[in-house]
Design a protein around this motif. Structure first.
Motif, PDB file in Angstrom:
ATOM      1  N   ALA A 171       0.834  -1.207   0.000  1.00 21.07           N
ATOM      2  CA  ALA A 171       0.000   0.000   0.000  1.00 21.07           C
ATOM      3  C   ALA A 171       0.866   1.252   0.000  1.00 21.07           C
ATOM      4  CB  ALA A 171      -0.936  -0.022   1.215  1.00 21.07           C
ATOM      5  N   ASP A 172       1.957   1.232   0.765  1.00 18.99           N
ATOM      6  CA  ASP A 172       2.883   2.375   0.753  1.00 18.99           C
ATOM      7  C   ASP A 172       3.487   2.567  -0.632  1.00 18.99           C
ATOM      8  OD1 ASP A 172       2.593   3.169   3.401  1.00 18.99           O
ATOM      9  OD2 ASP A 172       4.246   1.935   4.117  1.00 18.99           O
ATOM     10  N   GLY A 173       3.878   1.477  -1.267  1.00 18.86           N
ATOM     11  CA  GLY A 173       4.454   1.577  -2.610  1.00 18.86           C
ATOM     12  C   GLY A 173       3.488   2.169  -3.599  1.00 18.86           C
ATOM     13  N   LEU A 174       2.213   1.779  -3.517  1.00 23.84           N
ATOM     14  CA  LEU A 174       1.208   2.316  -4.428  1.00 23.84           C
ATOM     15  C   LEU A 174       0.970   3.804  -4.170  1.00 23.84           C
ATOM     16  CD1 LEU A 174      -1.271  -0.692  -4.361  1.00 23.84           C
ATOM     17  CD2 LEU A 174      -0.019   0.125  -6.372  1.00 23.84           C
ATOM     18  N   LEU A 175       0.978   4.189  -2.898  1.00 29.96           N
ATOM     19  CA  LEU A 175       0.825   5.615  -2.589  1.00 29.96           C
ATOM     20  C   LEU A 175       2.004   6.423  -3.134  1.00 29.96           C
ATOM     21  CD1 LEU A 175      -0.573   5.414   1.053  1.00 29.96           C
ATOM     22  CD2 LEU A 175      -1.829   6.061  -1.022  1.00 29.96           C
ATOM     23  N   TYR A 176       3.213   5.878  -2.994  1.00 27.99           N
ATOM     24  CA  TYR A 176       4.369   6.564  -3.569  1.00 27.99           C
ATOM     25  C   TYR A 176       4.212   6.697  -5.085  1.00 27.99           C
ATOM     26  CZ  TYR A 176       8.912   7.645  -5.425  1.00 27.99           C
ATOM     27  OH  TYR A 176       9.920   8.246  -6.134  1.00 27.99           O
ATOM     28  N   ALA A 177       3.803   5.610  -5.740  1.00 24.51           N
ATOM     29  CA  ALA A 177       3.653   5.636  -7.198  1.00 24.51           C
ATOM     30  C   ALA A 177       2.669   6.712  -7.625  1.00 24.51           C
ATOM     31  CB  ALA A 177       3.200   4.270  -7.696  1.00 24.51           C
ATOM     32  N   GLY A 178       1.605   6.886  -6.844  1.00 24.09           N
ATOM     33  CA  GLY A 178       0.638   7.923  -7.169  1.00 24.09           C
ATOM     34  C   GLY A 178       1.238   9.312  -7.124  1.00 24.09           C
ATOM     35  N   GLU A 179       2.186   9.524  -6.231  1.00 28.62           N
ATOM     36  CA  GLU A 179       2.836  10.837  -6.126  1.00 28.62           C
ATOM     37  C   GLU A 179       3.694  11.164  -7.343  1.00 28.62           C
ATOM     38  OE1 GLU A 179       5.016  10.898  -2.479  1.00 28.62           O
ATOM     39  OE2 GLU A 179       3.212  10.883  -1.208  1.00 28.62           O
ATOM     40  N   THR A 180       4.166  10.136  -8.053  1.00 30.09           N
ATOM     41  CA  THR A 180       5.044  10.382  -9.219  1.00 30.09           C
ATOM     42  C   THR A 180       4.268  10.764 -10.467  1.00 30.09           C
ATOM     43  OG1 THR A 180       5.014   8.101 -10.089  1.00 30.09           O
ATOM     44  CG2 THR A 180       6.609   8.596  -8.330  1.00 30.09           C
ATOM     45  N   GLY A 181       2.971  10.435 -10.511  1.00 29.78           N
ATOM     46  CA  GLY A 181       2.195  10.671 -11.719  1.00 29.78           C
ATOM     47  C   GLY A 181       2.507   9.710 -12.848  1.00 29.78           C
ATOM     48  N   ALA A 182       3.116   8.576 -12.536  1.00 32.39           N
ATOM     49  CA  ALA A 182       3.502   7.608 -13.566  1.00 32.39           C
ATOM     50  C   ALA A 182       2.289   7.124 -14.348  1.00 32.39           C
ATOM     51  CB  ALA A 182       4.207   6.412 -12.922  1.00 32.39           C
ATOM     52  N   LYS A 183       2.510   6.852 -15.643  1.00 32.61           N
ATOM     53  CA  LYS A 183       1.440   6.375 -16.510  1.00 32.61           C
ATOM     54  C   LYS A 183       1.037   4.947 -16.165  1.00 32.61           C
ATOM     55  CE  LYS A 183       3.651   7.221 -20.352  1.00 32.61           C
ATOM     56  NZ  LYS A 183       3.950   7.310 -21.805  1.00 32.61           N
ATOM     57  N   ARG A 184       2.020   4.127 -15.780  1.00 36.24           N
ATOM     58  CA  ARG A 184       1.744   2.722 -15.480  1.00 36.24           C
ATOM     59  C   ARG A 184       2.369   2.356 -14.147  1.00 36.24           C
ATOM     60  NH1 ARG A 184       3.810  -0.799 -20.467  1.00 36.24           N
ATOM     61  NH2 ARG A 184       5.707   0.312 -19.897  1.00 36.24           N
ATOM     62  N   ILE A 185       1.708   1.459 -13.453  1.00 38.14           N
ATOM     63  CA  ILE A 185       2.209   0.941 -12.174  1.00 38.14           C
ATOM     64  C   ILE A 185       2.097  -0.572 -12.226  1.00 38.14           C
ATOM     65  CG2 ILE A 185       1.893   0.907  -9.670  1.00 38.14           C
ATOM     66  CD1 ILE A 185       0.480   3.681 -10.037  1.00 38.14           C
ATOM     67  N   ILE A 186       3.198  -1.247 -11.925  1.00 36.83           N
ATOM     68  CA  ILE A 186       3.220  -2.708 -11.919  1.00 36.83           C
ATOM     69  C   ILE A 186       3.786  -3.154 -10.577  1.00 36.83           C
ATOM     70  CG2 ILE A 186       4.145  -4.790 -12.997  1.00 36.83           C
ATOM     71  CD1 ILE A 186       4.477  -3.162 -15.588  1.00 36.83           C
ATOM     72  N   ASP A 187       3.016  -3.946  -9.848  1.00 39.94           N
ATOM     73  CA  ASP A 187       3.566  -4.515  -8.615  1.00 39.94           C
ATOM     74  C   ASP A 187       3.637  -6.027  -8.741  1.00 39.94           C
ATOM     75  OD1 ASP A 187       1.533  -6.075  -6.915  1.00 39.94           O
ATOM     76  OD2 ASP A 187       0.388  -4.247  -7.306  1.00 39.94           O
ATOM     77  N   ALA A 188       4.561  -6.619  -7.996  1.00 41.63           N
ATOM     78  CA  ALA A 188       4.709  -8.078  -7.951  1.00 41.63           C
ATOM     79  C   ALA A 188       4.927  -8.495  -6.513  1.00 41.63           C
ATOM     80  CB  ALA A 188       5.879  -8.540  -8.825  1.00 41.63           C
TER      81      ALA A 188
END
Length: 428
Positions: A284-301
């Motif tokens: 969940a922390d990683g996803l919140l960080y990703a949201g702050e970057t504005g990245a077009k794609r997010i991939i978690d494993a």
């Protein structure tokens, strides 16, 4: 004279009466021969099984010889012929540079997952990954590690909560691969990996048997790190950030407990009903960080749920997404890379499948395995934290990442299944 055993593939009828027709490979004074059929999918399985059989026979060095060895057949053989400690020597028939490049990265990924927990703990995992990426692209890679109470100060409460009971401080690795060297360049993709370097289950303690392989619970972190390394070696020209959420889930007087409530950086509150459902708490922390970057794609494993393994077995990885276009792209990419991937259900209403009377949601259901649909419910929990309501997000629950014992296809330990698929998605 070469001491390597010559291995041939031939497209003809099996004819040696001294061997069973079910034998994946025939060995005689001329070397080893794999007889192929008209079904290429079955051929690749047979070739991988042949590699396992030769490893089991104690063959330490082989030379793939003759015609018929395309890239995928050679790669299938290499997967089977790779022993747990990656000691076997293999000479390619063709495509040597690309195959060696892939094998080196995949073996590094496997070795990382197979390391004993005394050697791989949150800080050492972050350090090893950063050093590997920096060695591949020293001028394009920068990184930082947020550790211990600094996580709490910066609001990364999931990682801090899960890892605070260990003498090895939890940490978040944020690594930036930026081939443009422009600090304002857009981030194309953020990769997020579950880096639980050992999982005792916390107060929801695992059995001894269930705990034995839990050094592999950082398999998600190793998989996305390996995928980025491979993509960079293949010439990746897009900015990608790698976020590893690293902790040991252990028990002492400071450990988080059943009934605790975690307040995340975005204000979401989560009741802990199972301390062994810790992977989603750190992701969940990683996803919140990703949201702050504005990245077009997010991939978690992540090696997230036993439920995914029950659903797809351990020769597939499970895929979750509410972005149909991106999910279909991932499935077609996996098929092209000859990696087994299967999509399991995820809908927006899965977010409501872990309710709590004391918080916005719970981290699981208070029953064994999270109850029915456990893998989808875990993905639904993560969907609460994914930016843009999950558009542009893929979640890999990597059920095929690790085998507790050898089988006809794989040696004991890590497989690195998923590295090629995620690398290809990055380079698409």
């Amino acid at each position: 004279m070469s001491t390597a055993l010559a291995v041939f593939v031939v497209q003809q009828e099996f004819s040696d009466a001294s061997w069973k027709k079910s034998a994946p490979v025939i060995v005689n004074e001329n070397g080893a021969t794999i007889y192929l059929s008209a079904n290429e999918g079955e051929n690749l399985r047979k070739v991988q099984k042949a590699g396992r059989q030769l490893d089991n026979l104690g063959i330490a060095s082989v030379q793939l010889s003759g015609e018929g060895w395309d890239f995928e057949r050679q790669w299938a053989f290499a997967n089977g012929y790779t022993d747990t400690r990656s000691k076997n020597k293999l000479q390619w028939a063709s495509n040597a540079e690309a195959l060696s490049q892939t094998r080196n990265i995949v073996n590094w990924t496997r070795e990382l997952i197979n390391l004993p927990p005394a050697d791989i703990y949150p800080e050492s995992l972050a350090k090893r990954v950063a050093e590997k990426l920096e060695s591949i692209a020293p001028d394009q890679v920068s990184s930082k590690v947020i550790m211990g109470d600094d996580l709490k100060q910066e609001g990364w409460m999931g990682i801090h909560t899960v890892g605070r009971a260990s003498k090895h401080a939890p940490c978040m690795l944020v690594l930036d691969y930026n081939p443009t060297n422009n600090a304002d360049a857009e981030v194309d993709t953020v990769l997020i990996g579950k880096g639980i370097t050992f999982d005792s289950g916390g107060y929801s303690l695992k059995s001894s048997e269930g705990m034995l392989a839990m050094k592999c619970d950082m398999g998600g972190a190793a998989t996305v790190a390996g995928a980025l390394a491979l993509a960079v070696e293949q010439g990746l020209q897009k900015r990608v950030q790698l976020v590893l959420c690293c902790a040991e889930n252990l028990v002492d007087g400071t450990a988080y407990k059943l009934g605790d409530v975690i307040t995340y950086k975005n204000g979401t509150t989560v009741e802990v009903v199972n301390t062994d459902a810790e992977g989603r708490l750190v992701l969940a922390d990683g996803l919140l960080y990703a949201g702050e970057t504005g990245a077009k794609r997010i991939i978690d494993a992540a090696t997230l749920t036993g439920a995914a393994q029950v659903a797809v077995g351990n020769e597939y990885n499970a895929l979750f997404s509410v972005d149909d276009e991106l999910a279909n792209k991932a499935l077609s990419t996996a098929a092209a890379q000859r990696e087994n991937l299967w999509r399991l259900p995820l809908q927006p209403w899965h977010k409501e499948n872990t309710p709590s009377a004391f918080a916005d949601c719970a981290n699981s259901r208070p029953q064994k395995g999270g109850g029915s649909g456990g893998a989808s419910n875990a993905a639904g929990f993560l969907l609460r934290f994914a930016p843009r309501d999950g558009q542009g997000w893929l979640h890999f629950d990597i059920a095929g990442a690790y085998h507790n014992s050898a089988n006809a296809m794989w040696a004991t330990g890590a497989t690195a299944l998923g590295v090629r698929t995620i690398a290809a998605l990055l380079n698409d």
